[in-house]
Write an enzyme that holds these catalytic residues in place. Structure first.
Site, PDB file in Angstrom:
ATOM      1  N   PHE A 136      -3.491   0.862 -10.256  1.00 49.90           N
ATOM      2  CA  PHE A 136      -2.547  -0.047 -10.925  1.00 49.90           C
ATOM      3  C   PHE A 136      -2.525   0.240 -12.423  1.00 49.90           C
ATOM      4  CE2 PHE A 136      -3.737  -1.982  -6.984  1.00 49.90           C
ATOM      5  CZ  PHE A 136      -2.523  -2.412  -6.458  1.00 49.90           C
ATOM      6  N   HIS A 137      -2.341   1.482 -12.732  1.00 47.93           N
ATOM      7  CA  HIS A 137      -2.216   1.889 -14.133  1.00 47.93           C
ATOM      8  C   HIS A 137      -1.565   3.265 -14.192  1.00 47.93           C
ATOM      9  CE1 HIS A 137      -6.259   3.479 -12.962  1.00 47.93           C
ATOM     10  NE2 HIS A 137      -5.693   4.567 -13.438  1.00 47.93           N
ATOM     11  N   ALA A 138      -1.196   3.665 -15.408  1.00 49.08           N
ATOM     12  CA  ALA A 138      -0.750   5.037 -15.683  1.00 49.08           C
ATOM     13  C   ALA A 138      -1.590   5.535 -16.856  1.00 49.08           C
ATOM     14  CB  ALA A 138       0.731   5.050 -16.032  1.00 49.08           C
TER      15      ALA A 138
END
Ligand code: T46
Length: 133
Positions: free
Chosen positions: A47-49
């Site tokens: 749940f990130h970049a």
């Protein structure tokens, strides 16, 4: 959005051997290796970049499902074998779901750990994608 790299595995009666070499079958210089082990199938991860990071993700055991999103399209990739690596190097939102009980992921990265490189808010990620296009 992503690339799959096929690895040659040396297999014989004793088992399998996977060899990874920087700038050869790993397309960058390796500064960091981390592993996800004893994962809890009930809890998705990621749940990130990343703003500026190349990573090669190898599923050494078990399986899991990656959801990848470049701000325009969303796709999914199952990792369930050690003879393939998932290369993420662009601005890609990633989520990991459906871990099997025995899943072990090994991740090679071209930079040291830096929390400032993470975009952990999806709306901020979309805005950065828009600003870059
Ligand atoms: C990614 C996916 C595939 C460190 O101290 N050093 C490290 O090298 C890493 C990767 C993490 N950490 C700390 C930061 C957190 O306190 O370990 C804790 C868990 O990290 P996080 O919640 O970011 O883990 P995941 O599984 O959600 O994401 C990880 C990587 O962080 C990320 O870069 O692409 O795996």
């Amino acid at each position: 959005m992503y690339k799959i790299i096929d690895f040659q595995i040396s297999s014989d009666g004793r088992g399998d051997l996977l060899s990874l070499e920087q700038t050869k079958n790993v397309p960058f210089e390796i500064k960091r290796v981390y592993c996800l082990t004893r994962v809890n199938p009930q809890f998705p991860r990621g749940f990130h970049a990343h703003l500026n990071l190349q990573q090669l993700i190898v599923c050494l055991a078990g399986s899991c499902r990656f959801v990848l999103d470049d701000g325009s399209d969303r796709t999914e990739v199952w990792l369930d074998t050690a003879n393939k690596g998932l290369l993420l190097k662009d601005l890609v939102w990633r989520e990991m779901h459906n871990f099997s009980d025995d899943c072990v992921l090994m991740v090679l990265a071209n930079e040291f750990y830096d929390e400032a490189d993470y975009i952990r808010d999806y709306q901020s990620f979309l805005k950065i994608c828009r600003d870059q296009s």
